[in-house]
Design a protein around this motif. Structure first.
Motif, PDB file in Angstrom:
ATOM      1  N   PHE A 148      -9.042  -4.806  10.802  1.00  0.00           N
ATOM      2  CA  PHE A 148     -10.369  -4.961  10.215  1.00  0.00           C
ATOM      3  C   PHE A 148     -11.044  -3.586  10.244  1.00  0.00           C
ATOM      4  O   PHE A 148     -11.470  -3.110  11.288  1.00  0.00           O
ATOM      5  N   THR A 150     -13.896  -0.744   8.442  1.00  0.00           N
ATOM      6  CA  THR A 150     -15.154  -0.689   7.707  1.00  0.00           C
ATOM      7  C   THR A 150     -15.394   0.739   7.233  1.00  0.00           C
ATOM      8  O   THR A 150     -14.755   1.687   7.703  1.00  0.00           O
ATOM      9  N   SER A 242      -4.422  -3.439   6.258  1.00  0.00           N
ATOM     10  CA  SER A 242      -5.848  -3.355   6.579  1.00  0.00           C
ATOM     11  C   SER A 242      -6.674  -4.148   5.570  1.00  0.00           C
ATOM     12  O   SER A 242      -6.277  -4.323   4.417  1.00  0.00           O
ATOM     13  N   LEU A 402     -10.987 -12.719  10.264  1.00  0.00           N
ATOM     14  CA  LEU A 402      -9.993 -12.648   9.201  1.00  0.00           C
ATOM     15  C   LEU A 402      -8.827 -13.572   9.526  1.00  0.00           C
ATOM     16  O   LEU A 402      -8.433 -13.708  10.683  1.00  0.00           O
TER      17      LEU A 402
END
Length: 411
Positions: A148, A150, A242, A402
């Motif tokens: 995960f 960002t 990813s 997720l």
């Protein structure tokens, strides 16, 4: 700059996606995972937690567990439960919880970006936990759980993703916890080139969740390099699965603390110990959830309190200014002797998604106390990572989680 590239995902047949998709492997105990696999035989936990397919009592890190994971993955591909796209693609993965949607791009990040500081982290990893996923990834020759990531928002990328979402999704289903999951495929060479270029202009990516999975994928990739002296750097093992989300779409929940060992203090003695650093306001039997940074809910002896850190405890430092640091530095370590919250048996962590009732129940059962935290912000996370520093353990709890099994990266 950041390297993100498309890949040929192994993914569920459309009619099986909801049955296969599963929460991450480390959310469950072995017994909980067994119950889920019994109830849903196609659950991806059959692969992520393959001890569920072996006799009860089988250690989750026994060699036969990893063999079973590889064999199960290969069998599900042969049976048509999984298919593989014939060309490199990006994918869009949108999760909607309580009417709020976060939309991520699924692709592969570079192990070299992880090593050279383009991909920034905010917490340390445990070698034992890494070892399990190293063995799993290596046995399967695949990354089965996405990391995960960002990034600071990229408006042009948001526009491209919105354009793709005008088409019909590959998958659209609700999981048992009410989360809506939608997936689209990006196969257009023009879109793929534009997306890769936009990330190439991005100086940093950040690990939001999945530090152990990322570290494990990198170590497997490096081990494969060592066995392949002619490697070019383009081989699939040089990249890891990813899902990348813009930081302004993410929500961090509170990650709360339960103290099960009061080190001999009565609750009244404990309150006396912390009064110099915190204003203490009784709230009665009603739970107190902090309303702003610098506040803490404290539960003990049947009563809730509001703790407010006094000005002397405030800091501009990226790490020491975090509420989790204030609690650690001024209560947990000096008063309760919890120097290493990752290993100390006298502390438990409970995600804010479970509510204050779970905190109160756990504290009562242990004869201890509980702290309700104000959530760490995304900007705080990015600031810590940008400074090259690390947060205290259990600083962030991301929801929604997720699902594993929707995308697999084989190499």
């Amino acid at each position: 700059m950041s390297i993100i590239r498309p890949f040929r995902a192994v993914r569920p047949a459309s009619e099986l996606a909801s049955s296969i998709a599963a929460l991450p492997y480390d959310v469950y105990s072995s017994s909980e995972a067994r119950k889920i696999v019994q109830a849903e035989p196609l659950s991806f936990l059959r692969i992520d937690r393959a001890e569920t397919l072996l006799p009860e009592g089988t250690s989750c890190d026994a060699p036969e567990v990893y063999t079973a994971a590889r064999q199960t993955l290969e069998q599900m591909i042969r049976d048509g439960a999984f298919l593989q796209d014939p060309t490199d693609c990006y994918y869009i993965y949108a999760l909607t919880m309580d009417g709020r949607t976060q939309t991520g791009l699924v692709g592969c990040a570079s192990i070299d970006d992880y090593r050279n500081g383009v991909i920034l982290k905010h917490e340390n990893t445990l070698a034992a936990k890494e070892q399990d996923r190293i063995r799993h990834v290596d046995a399967c020759s695949a990354q089965t759980g996405p990391i995960f990531l960002t990034y600071r928002p990229i408006e042009r990328l948001r526009q491209l993703i919105t354009e793709v979402q005008a088409d019909r999704p590959l998958y659209d289903f609700h999981s048992s916890d009410g989360i809506r999951h939608q997936v689209w495929k990006i196969s257009s060479p023009e879109y793929i080139e534009n997306i890769s270029h936009l990330f190439a202009l991005t100086p940093h990516l950040y690990i939001a969740d999945g530090h152990h999975r990322a570290a494990s994928a990198v170590k497997v990739g490096l081990a494969r390099r060592a066995k392949d002296p002619g490697f070019s750097g383009t081989e699939e093992y040089n990249f890891f699965l990813s899902v990348l989300f813009p930081s302004d779409e993410l929500r961090i929940f509170d990650y709360n603390r339960v103290i099960t060992d009061m080190k001999g203090y009565t609750f009244e003695e404990f309150l006396d110990k912390i009064k110099d650093g915190f204003e203490i306001t009784e709230n009665g039997p009603a739970a107190y959830r902090p309303k702003r940074k610098g506040e803490f809910g404290l539960y003990g002896s049947g009563t809730w309190y509001r703790l407010t850190a006094k000005p002397a405890l405030r800091s501009d430092d990226p790490v020491h200014s975090l509420d989790v640091s204030v609690l650690q530095d001024h209560i947990l370590a000096p008063v309760l002797g919890i120097a290493d919250p990752k290993t100390d048996p006298g502390i438990r962590f409970i995600g804010g998604i479970r509510g204050t009732g779970a905190l109160q129940e756990a504290a009562d059962a242990a004869g201890g106390i509980a702290f309700a935290m104000y959530p760490t912000s995304m900007e705080e996370l990015l600031r810590v990572a940008d400074s090259g520093r690390l947060m205290p353990p259990k600083s962030t709890w991301f929801e929604p989680k997720l699902r594993s099994g929707l995308f697999i990266h084989r190499f």
